[in-house]
Design an enzyme around this catalytic site. Structure first.
Site, PDB file in Angstrom:
ATOM      1  N   THR A 163       0.865  -1.189   0.000  1.00  7.05           N
ATOM      2  CA  THR A 163       0.000   0.000   0.000  1.00  7.05           C
ATOM      3  C   THR A 163       0.898   1.235   0.000  1.00  7.05           C
ATOM      4  O   THR A 163       1.360   1.677  -1.035  1.00  7.05           O
ATOM      5  CB  THR A 163      -0.966   0.001   1.199  1.00  7.05           C
ATOM      6  OG1 THR A 163      -0.242  -0.223   2.408  1.00  7.05           O
ATOM      7  CG2 THR A 163      -2.019  -1.077   1.035  1.00  7.05           C
ATOM      8  N   LYS A 189       4.031  -6.883   3.978  1.00  6.90           N
ATOM      9  CA  LYS A 189       3.806  -5.472   3.665  1.00  6.90           C
ATOM     10  C   LYS A 189       3.499  -4.747   4.966  1.00  6.90           C
ATOM     11  O   LYS A 189       2.977  -5.321   5.930  1.00  6.90           O
ATOM     12  CB  LYS A 189       2.666  -5.284   2.659  1.00  6.90           C
ATOM     13  CG  LYS A 189       1.283  -5.673   3.115  1.00  6.90           C
ATOM     14  CD  LYS A 189       0.533  -4.684   3.992  1.00  6.90           C
ATOM     15  CE  LYS A 189       0.513  -3.291   3.380  1.00  6.90           C
ATOM     16  NZ  LYS A 189      -0.221  -2.337   4.319  1.00  6.90           N
ATOM     17  N   THR A 200      -0.867  -2.628  10.548  1.00  7.46           N
ATOM     18  CA  THR A 200      -1.447  -2.726   9.213  1.00  7.46           C
ATOM     19  C   THR A 200      -0.441  -3.478   8.385  1.00  7.46           C
ATOM     20  O   THR A 200       0.261  -2.905   7.573  1.00  7.46           O
ATOM     21  CB  THR A 200      -1.683  -1.358   8.579  1.00  7.46           C
ATOM     22  OG1 THR A 200      -2.501  -0.615   9.437  1.00  7.46           O
ATOM     23  CG2 THR A 200      -2.403  -1.488   7.256  1.00  7.46           C
ATOM     24  N   GLU A 285       6.253   5.126   7.115  1.00  5.82           N
ATOM     25  CA  GLU A 285       5.782   6.265   6.330  1.00  5.82           C
ATOM     26  C   GLU A 285       6.532   7.538   6.691  1.00  5.82           C
ATOM     27  O   GLU A 285       6.389   8.081   7.784  1.00  5.82           O
ATOM     28  CB  GLU A 285       4.280   6.452   6.545  1.00  5.82           C
ATOM     29  CG  GLU A 285       3.458   5.348   5.902  1.00  5.82           C
ATOM     30  CD  GLU A 285       1.993   5.415   6.236  1.00  5.82           C
ATOM     31  OE1 GLU A 285       1.215   4.692   5.578  1.00  5.82           O
ATOM     32  OE2 GLU A 285       1.613   6.161   7.161  1.00  5.82           O
ATOM     33  N   ASN A 407      -0.423  11.631   5.994  1.00  4.19           N
ATOM     34  CA  ASN A 407      -1.596  10.979   6.583  1.00  4.19           C
ATOM     35  C   ASN A 407      -2.741  11.932   6.896  1.00  4.19           C
ATOM     36  O   ASN A 407      -3.714  11.538   7.563  1.00  4.19           O
ATOM     37  CB  ASN A 407      -1.177  10.264   7.893  1.00  4.19           C
ATOM     38  CG  ASN A 407      -0.454   8.972   7.610  1.00  4.19           C
ATOM     39  OD1 ASN A 407      -1.059   7.979   7.217  1.00  4.19           O
ATOM     40  ND2 ASN A 407       0.861   8.975   7.784  1.00  4.19           N
TER      41      ASN A 407
END
Length: 410
Positions: A163, A189, A200, A285, A407
């Protein structure tokens, strides 16, 4: 010395390294971006029904695929396939979401002529949106046609589950035990919404050993506790966390508890999970630093872990790391509000091997060196409570304004 050796490599094709696994990665525009260049559906197909076990999110809000897999694994000890998609989490989607997850399993099962409980399903992506089932169904049909035990397909499958990740995450372990060789390999992932008791993240691990569901679950639970449950990026636990382990039995090596082959399998599984966990943290991220936080000399493992988590999830601590500021006071504060009964006057603290505190006394003569350490892209912080013999560690990251920007949503 252990009676076996484990050789780890990330220069591999993930599950395609394991005999008995065929894979595919296809594009079906699950994100509804009119983009058929981005792979977004992966298929893992077993040569024959194979024993499998899973570990799932502990979030009270569980996505439809998680609920489906828990139900399927409670009814069967072997599986024939795993289907996974990115771009849509199929989470918080009610009864319709459960039907969609079941339909994905049924579609794969029909193509393989097996019962749908023999198929597991995983999804990752945006929460609260229905799956575009017409597109997904076409993707499954194509994946069934393309599935093959090739390195190219292994990498395509690893790519299709991403993702916000910036790179694929694959690891392979070759194990030599009592003159016999077996393989443990995985793909994963994960880059955001990462907090222990998983994240996640999706992770699929295959091996060619012969093991029962209960044996795999025992080894997997240990491996996850020492890897994916020891990382945190942003303190958020996901609705979709799933780690699945499958054994094809193609090597003919029987793995049973209380044997050397079990220990070798468990250690290899743990090593693969740890390496994949590190890759997830390093790909966080918009992060700029990876930090290993160690708490030693604790009176219990629970105390050490609680303090690790308090420090690693502190926004003030993470922000100071981003600014390369060796603000040790924030670490001491976070350790204190974990409220485990530590004694600051006994605390030692090191940035890498540079002393920061000794018995609670700041080592200010090292201040310039502290700054140098926390300016690096990777470093280790060790806090010794000097209260006992227990220790734990977590991998974590800094927190940047780019993370907030990424985000903030549409």
């Amino acid at each position: 010395m252990k009676p076996y050796s484990i050789e780890i490599s990330d220069n591999c094709s993930g599950l395609a390294e394991v005999d008995g696994f065929s894979l595919a990665g296809v594009a079906c525009d699950i994100r509804n971006k009119n983009d058929m260049s981005r792979l977004d559906l992966a298929l893992v197909k077993l040569e024959k029904p194979s024993a499998a076990a899973g570990v799932f999110t502990t979030n009270d809000v569980k996505a439809a695929p998680v609920l489906t897999d828990i139900a399927h694994l409670s009814r069967t000890r072997t599986i024939s396939a795993i289907v996974a998609n990115s771009g849509n989490a199929n989470a918080c989607t009610g009864e319709e979401g459960l039907r969609d997850a079941s339909e994905m399993c049924a579609k794969v099962a029909a193509g393989l002529s097996v019962d749908k409980t023999q198929v597991l399903v995983c999804s990752t992506g945006r929460i609260g949106e229905r799956m575009p089932m017409e597109k997904v169904s076409k993707g499954i049909e194509e994946a069934l046609k393309q599935a093959a035990p090739t390195k190219e397909n292994g990498l395509k499958a690893a790519n299709a589950i991403l993702t916000s990740d910036t790179k694929i995450k694959v690891v392979c372990a070759k194990v030599l035990c009592e003159g016999r060789m077996f393989t443990v390999a995985g793909m994963a992932k994960g880059a955001g919404m990462i907090e222990p008791n998983m994240a996640t993240m999706l992770c699929f691990i295959g091996s060619d050993v012969d093991a029962s569901q209960s044996t795999i679950k025992q080894a997997l639970s240990f491996a996850v506790s020492k890897s994916f449950n020891r990382i945190t990026i942003d303190g958020d636990m996901s609705t979709n966390d799933t780690v699945l382990a499958v054994c094809s039995a193609k090597s003919g090596i029987l793995v049973e508890p209380n044997t050397v082959f079990f220990e070798a399998y468990k250690d290899a599984l743990t090593a693969v999970c740890r390496e994949l966990a590190r890759k997830i943290v390093a790909d966080g991220e918009r992060i700029t630093k990876v930090v290993e936080m160690r708490v030693k000399g604790a009176s219990s493992s629970e105390q050490a872990e609680k303090i690790c988590r308090a420090i690693c999830n502190s926004l003030l601590v993470k922000s100071s790391w981003y600014g390369s500021d060796p603000n040790w006071g924030r670490l001491a504060d976070a350790a204190g509000y974990a409220r485990t009964g530590l004694d600051f006057s006994k605390m030692d603290l090191h940035y890498d091997n540079i002393a920061v505190l000794k018995q609670g006394e700041p080592q200010v003569q090292n201040k310039a060196s502290w700054k140098e350490v926390v300016s690096r892209k990777e470093f280790v912080i060790t806090m010794n409570l000097n209260l006992g013999d227990f220790e734990e560690s977590l991998l974590t990251t800094d927190l940047s304004e780019a993370y907030v920007d990424f985000n903030k949503g549409e």
